[in-house]
Design a protein around this motif. Structure first.
Motif, PDB file in Angstrom:
ATOM      1  N   TYR A  62       0.857  -1.330  -0.035  1.00 17.59           N
ATOM      2  CA  TYR A  62       0.043   0.059   0.074  1.00 17.59           C
ATOM      3  C   TYR A  62       0.808   1.175   0.178  1.00 17.59           C
ATOM      4  O   TYR A  62       0.445   2.243  -0.604  1.00 17.59           O
ATOM      5  CB  TYR A  62      -1.038   0.080   1.138  1.00 17.59           C
ATOM      6  CG  TYR A  62      -2.019   1.221   1.009  1.00 17.59           C
ATOM      7  CD1 TYR A  62      -2.574   1.433  -0.009  1.00 17.59           C
ATOM      8  CD2 TYR A  62      -2.082   1.905   2.488  1.00 17.59           C
ATOM      9  CE1 TYR A  62      -3.943   2.375  -0.046  1.00 17.59           C
ATOM     10  CE2 TYR A  62      -3.033   2.825   2.327  1.00 17.59           C
ATOM     11  CZ  TYR A  62      -3.828   3.306   1.125  1.00 17.59           C
ATOM     12  OH  TYR A  62      -4.806   4.261   1.211  1.00 17.59           O
ATOM     13  N   SER A 169      -2.205  -3.935   2.833  1.00 15.81           N
ATOM     14  CA  SER A 169      -2.429  -2.661   3.607  1.00 15.81           C
ATOM     15  C   SER A 169      -2.005  -2.614   4.939  1.00 15.81           C
ATOM     16  O   SER A 169      -0.965  -2.357   5.463  1.00 15.81           O
ATOM     17  CB  SER A 169      -3.788  -1.876   3.146  1.00 15.81           C
ATOM     18  OG  SER A 169      -3.677  -0.722   3.907  1.00 15.81           O
ATOM     19  N   ASN A 172      -2.016   0.958  10.381  1.00 18.65           N
ATOM     20  CA  ASN A 172      -2.501   1.231  11.787  1.00 18.65           C
ATOM     21  C   ASN A 172      -1.813   2.525  12.211  1.00 18.65           C
ATOM     22  O   ASN A 172      -0.583   2.509  12.492  1.00 18.65           O
ATOM     23  CB  ASN A 172      -2.257   0.339  12.924  1.00 18.65           C
ATOM     24  CG  ASN A 172      -2.829   0.536  14.111  1.00 18.65           C
ATOM     25  OD1 ASN A 172      -3.233   1.754  14.424  1.00 18.65           O
ATOM     26  ND2 ASN A 172      -2.571  -0.390  15.057  1.00 18.65           N
ATOM     27  N   THR A 199      -6.884   0.302   8.256  1.00 19.85           N
ATOM     28  CA  THR A 199      -7.243  -0.131   7.085  1.00 19.85           C
ATOM     29  C   THR A 199      -7.273  -1.787   7.222  1.00 19.85           C
ATOM     30  O   THR A 199      -6.417  -2.417   8.183  1.00 19.85           O
ATOM     31  CB  THR A 199      -6.583   0.050   5.839  1.00 19.85           C
ATOM     32  OG1 THR A 199      -5.103  -0.508   5.934  1.00 19.85           O
ATOM     33  CG2 THR A 199      -6.323   1.545   5.683  1.00 19.85           C
ATOM     34  N   MET A 203      -6.542  -4.137   0.562  1.00 20.22           N
ATOM     35  CA  MET A 203      -7.358  -3.079   0.349  1.00 20.22           C
ATOM     36  C   MET A 203      -8.384  -3.325  -0.973  1.00 20.22           C
ATOM     37  O   MET A 203      -9.046  -2.687  -1.381  1.00 20.22           O
ATOM     38  CB  MET A 203      -6.377  -1.848  -0.225  1.00 20.22           C
ATOM     39  CG  MET A 203      -5.807  -1.181   0.769  1.00 20.22           C
ATOM     40  SD  MET A 203      -6.839  -0.429   1.905  1.00 20.22           S
ATOM     41  CE  MET A 203      -7.267   1.048   0.760  1.00 20.22           C
ATOM     42  N   LYS A 208     -14.037  -2.422   4.904  1.00 19.39           N
ATOM     43  CA  LYS A 208     -14.027  -1.000   4.848  1.00 19.39           C
ATOM     44  C   LYS A 208     -12.692  -0.655   5.813  1.00 19.39           C
ATOM     45  O   LYS A 208     -12.464  -1.017   6.885  1.00 19.39           O
ATOM     46  CB  LYS A 208     -15.249  -0.180   5.172  1.00 19.39           C
ATOM     47  CG  LYS A 208     -16.141  -0.309   4.203  1.00 19.39           C
ATOM     48  CD  LYS A 208     -17.318   0.652   4.564  1.00 19.39           C
ATOM     49  CE  LYS A 208     -18.292   0.538   3.426  1.00 19.39           C
ATOM     50  NZ  LYS A 208     -19.744   1.355   3.404  1.00 19.39           N
ATOM     51  N   SER A 209     -12.094   0.742   5.521  1.00 24.35           N
ATOM     52  CA  SER A 209     -11.427   1.132   6.621  1.00 24.35           C
ATOM     53  C   SER A 209     -11.969   2.165   7.550  1.00 24.35           C
ATOM     54  O   SER A 209     -13.127   2.300   7.188  1.00 24.35           O
ATOM     55  CB  SER A 209     -10.279   2.096   5.781  1.00 24.35           C
ATOM     56  OG  SER A 209      -9.618   1.470   4.688  1.00 24.35           O
ATOM     57  N   ARG A 245     -16.561   4.983   8.501  1.00 25.91           N
ATOM     58  CA  ARG A 245     -15.919   4.087   7.795  1.00 25.91           C
ATOM     59  C   ARG A 245     -15.922   4.246   6.304  1.00 25.91           C
ATOM     60  O   ARG A 245     -17.114   4.913   5.796  1.00 25.91           O
ATOM     61  CB  ARG A 245     -16.873   2.780   8.061  1.00 25.91           C
ATOM     62  CG  ARG A 245     -16.889   2.242   9.373  1.00 25.91           C
ATOM     63  CD  ARG A 245     -17.672   0.793   9.564  1.00 25.91           C
ATOM     64  NE  ARG A 245     -17.273   0.149  11.023  1.00 25.91           N
ATOM     65  CZ  ARG A 245     -16.392  -0.385  11.304  1.00 25.91           C
ATOM     66  NH1 ARG A 245     -15.431  -0.791  10.330  1.00 25.91           N
ATOM     67  NH2 ARG A 245     -16.145  -0.939  12.539  1.00 25.91           N
ATOM     68  N   ASN A 248     -12.750   1.227   0.740  1.00 28.93           N
ATOM     69  CA  ASN A 248     -11.316   0.823   0.105  1.00 28.93           C
ATOM     70  C   ASN A 248     -11.435   1.609  -1.056  1.00 28.93           C
ATOM     71  O   ASN A 248     -10.335   2.063  -1.512  1.00 28.93           O
ATOM     72  CB  ASN A 248     -10.875  -0.604   0.418  1.00 28.93           C
ATOM     73  CG  ASN A 248     -10.726  -0.987   1.646  1.00 28.93           C
ATOM     74  OD1 ASN A 248     -10.608  -0.326   2.630  1.00 28.93           O
ATOM     75  ND2 ASN A 248     -11.027  -2.455   1.713  1.00 28.93           N
TER      76      ASN A 248
END
Length: 428
Positions: A62, A169, A172, A199, A203, A208-209, A245, A248
């Motif tokens: 990522y 990905s 954090n 994330t 990805m 979802k992130s 949220r 991606n």
């Protein structure tokens, strides 16, 4: 027997009520937090008016995309996967052509083969498939440069055509501020504020992130029973927080289009969620001797969140108040630890994430049970009173760190993908 049946029925009704709700993942939850093992407060006395911790982690995949999305998406693994996907289709329809083929190669409309007719004989379909394959072969081998290939792959990702591929990905980025105290009578408290961006591992998945933040107060009480060797404890966590949220695909679009607004405007269902919550942890500890102890903890025995949300229209100016959401629960778990301390050597062996993964596997379609998330290991060596080194293994990550006075620094790496992280902390 009647009492046993009554208790069993109550548990079954409680379980049914919980599973009627939606599960919730707390991004700031960790079993390394002593408030998830409250029985240990019979042995811990500490006052820490203030402390902070900064965590960073990310997969190289990522980070490469963020650095140069064209170079990343034009790599052979993504290009070949897209080529093979369309090349393997042997029955074309107008809908397939419009929904997938035309959207992926929208930058090359003038050169695309004509749209298939509604009805074609087997021979006509064979000819049409040959035309499509000829277009693919000529374009990918002769006409498309890296930018064209990257755009085609990007369009395919936006239309969820490459969800079997990986773009690692596991980001954090988080900050924690905290202060609290634990006393010799077994009582402990803490005020803690968290903020972070996380994330999923891949990805290209449909997860979802999340951007999350909260302020929470923790209270715990522990006491000995029967003898000094046995202790039990309970911890209460109350909080107020929020989250957003993000799809991606929208995050990938924000970088590919070089416009951060894509992350927040691409999803018509995007919401900012605000709410309150509480959680209960119970635990027991058996102290074999000064060197060895065992803890058994029930975490998130009752852990619920109640959210209210603002949607895209509210955020864009037409505010009409918060809307109510369902009640969410955080899946419970059973955590077993062995604590070994011998002079300057300290060892922690943990087994957890068994029950909660069963619940996630039941509630979330496509969830993969991760056996390697269950065992965890931590080792610390005290060089002197002010300086120690440590290492941890868990969740397919290996970390090495140092503690010097009140500072902690830890570097980590992933064992199942190329990823690195750094954590820094301080407390007084």
């Amino acid at each position: 027997m009647k009492k046993f049946i009554a208790i069993l029925l109550c548990l079954m009704l409680t379980g049914s009520a919980i599973f009627a709700m939606n599960p919730y993942y707390d991004p700031f939850y960790t079993t390394e937090d002593i408030f998830t093992s409250p029985a240990r407060f019979t042995e811990q006395q500490e006052i820490s008016p203030f402390g902070f911790e900064i965590n960073t982690f990310g997969a190289v995949d990522y980070l490469s995309y963020l650095s140069n999305p064209v170079n990343k998406l034009s790599e052979d693994e993504y290009v070949d996967s897209l080529y093979d996907y369309f090349y393997s289709i042997d029955n074309w329809t107008r809908q397939l052509y419009e929904d997938e083929f035309e959207k992926v190669f929208s930058f090359d409309i003038s050169n695309l083969p004509s749209m298939p007719r509604d009805t074609m004989s087997e021979e006509q379909m064979d000819v049409y498939v040959s035309q499509i394959r000829a277009y693919l072969s000529d374009s990918f081998n002769n006409r498309f440069d890296s930018t064209h290939k990257a755009v085609a792959v990007y369009n395919a990702i936006q239309n969820d055509l490459l969800d079997d591929e990986k773009l690692y990905s596991d980001v954090n980025l988080s900050l924690s501020l905290h202060g609290g105290a634990s006393y010799s009578n077994g009582f402990a408290w803490r005020i803690k504020a968290d903020a972070g961006f996380m994330t999923p591992e891949n990805m290209l998945s449909n997860q979802k992130s999340v951007i999350a933040f909260d302020v929470r107060a923790d209270f715990a009480y522990a006491f000995n029973i029967l003898s000094d060797k046995f202790s039990v404890g309970v911890a209460l966590d109350v909080l107020a927080g929020g989250q957003a949220r993000i799809s991606n695909n929208d995050l990938l679009a924000a970088r590919f289009e070089d416009d951060i607004l894509f992350a927040f405007t691409g999803d018509p269902n995007f919401t900012l969620d605000m709410g309150l919550g509480f959680g209960l942890n119970f635990g027991g500890m058996y102290r074999q001797n000064e060197t060895l102890a065992f803890t058994l903890d029930l975490t998130n025995v009752a852990s619920f969140r109640k959210y209210y949300y603002l949607d895209v229209n509210d955020l864009s100016g037409s505010y009409d108040g918060f809307d109510e959401m369902d009640v969410y629960y955080q899946p419970m778990d059973l955590v077993l630890k062995a604590l070994w301390d011998y002079g300057p050597y300290h060892l922690v062996v943990e087994f957890s994430d068994v029950i909660n993964q069963v619940i996630w596997d039941r509630e979330v379609s496509g969830y993969d049970y991760n056996f390697f998330a269950i065992p965890k290991l931590g080792f610390t060596y005290d060089i002197n009173e002010d300086f120690s080194i440590n290492t941890h293994l868990g969740y397919s990550k290996l970390s090495f760190g140092i503690d010097f006075h009140n500072f902690t620094v830890e570097a980590s790496t992933s064992l199942n993908k190329l990823g690195f992280g750094l954590s820094v902390g301080y407390s007084i």
